[in-house]
Design an enzyme around this catalytic site. Sequence first.
Site, PDB file in Angstrom:
ATOM      1  N   GLU A   1     -43.731 -20.986 -26.265  1.00  0.00           N
ATOM      2  CA  GLU A   1     -43.251 -20.193 -25.132  1.00  0.00           C
ATOM      3  C   GLU A   1     -43.472 -18.698 -25.380  1.00  0.00           C
ATOM      4  OE1 GLU A   1     -39.729 -20.857 -22.263  1.00  0.00           O
ATOM      5  OE2 GLU A   1     -38.882 -19.807 -23.963  1.00  0.00           O
TER       6      GLU A   1
ATOM      7  N   TRP B   1     -30.584 -23.731 -18.428  1.00  0.00           N
ATOM      8  CA  TRP B   1     -29.870 -22.994 -17.375  1.00  0.00           C
ATOM      9  C   TRP B   1     -29.484 -21.577 -17.797  1.00  0.00           C
ATOM     10  CZ3 TRP B   1     -26.022 -27.367 -15.457  1.00  0.00           C
ATOM     11  CH2 TRP B   1     -26.744 -28.290 -14.704  1.00  0.00           C
TER      12      TRP B   1
ATOM     13  N   HIS C   1     -34.900 -19.189 -29.251  1.00  0.00           N
ATOM     14  CA  HIS C   1     -35.381 -18.690 -27.957  1.00  0.00           C
ATOM     15  C   HIS C   1     -35.601 -17.181 -28.049  1.00  0.00           C
ATOM     16  CE1 HIS C   1     -35.730 -17.823 -23.726  1.00  0.00           C
ATOM     17  NE2 HIS C   1     -35.854 -19.117 -23.495  1.00  0.00           N
TER      18      HIS C   1
END
Length: 249
Positions: free
Chosen positions: A171, A21, A109
């Site tokens: 990613e 989120w 990330h």
Amino acid sequence: MWKGLRLSFYHMKNLLIVANWKANKTEEEAIDWLREVSSRLDRDQISNKKIIICPPCTAISAVSDFIRSNNLPFEVGAQDVSRFEEGAYTGEITVTQIEKLCNYAIIGHSERRKYFNETDDDVIAKAKLLIKNKISPILCISDIKQLDSYLERGKVIIDNASGTGIIFVYEPPSAISGGGAFHPEDPRTANENAVLITQKIGSKITILYGGSINPDNAALFFSLENINGGLVGQASLDSSSFISLLQKC
Ligand code: PGA
């Protein structure tokens, strides 16, 4: 268009789907989302899926309590964790502060690197602390060079890679939605990189694809032979879009 791409029978495949989120949702909005998704989703539709929700840290406790008390088929993860154990580190959230609330934490990330200058050393330090405290790292890898750099920093990744000891996410930053130009990775390239990552690790790993997954492309990415699920940002925020994504794969 995808001729020659090896797909698996993904309806029979167990999928791992992580909802990231990011810096969205208050505690109240998070609970509304959970109510909405759990009341509209048929459990049969997710019987082959493990779903990990990663709320912002302000909502982890409420989300985790709500899931537990309503016996919902979701697990909880943190979006990040401090590389330090407790002490004078203003603003940080430590492993011991999250260990009773969640079993997973995203680390590495590319947004943490881009906006907060995190380094590979930070990521490895976080991985070590998480593993020591029995929380599975959800380790993001932007490209193969980055994986090489992690692997040069010791054996912690290789030693804990199998099963879900570490969940790997391929990613590429260019595929992440939000801000600037972005486009999902070509599925063929995503699959090839998943193979390369698995080969470098050298054991059977869980590997997800992340970047612009949405209800229209999720089934294709998740059916790729070497991909076990996805890290979903934008499309996990709206309950209807997340439900639709889950129903289609
Ligand atoms: P996105 O983000 O699905 O919005 O592209 C994925 C992520 O960065 O975790």
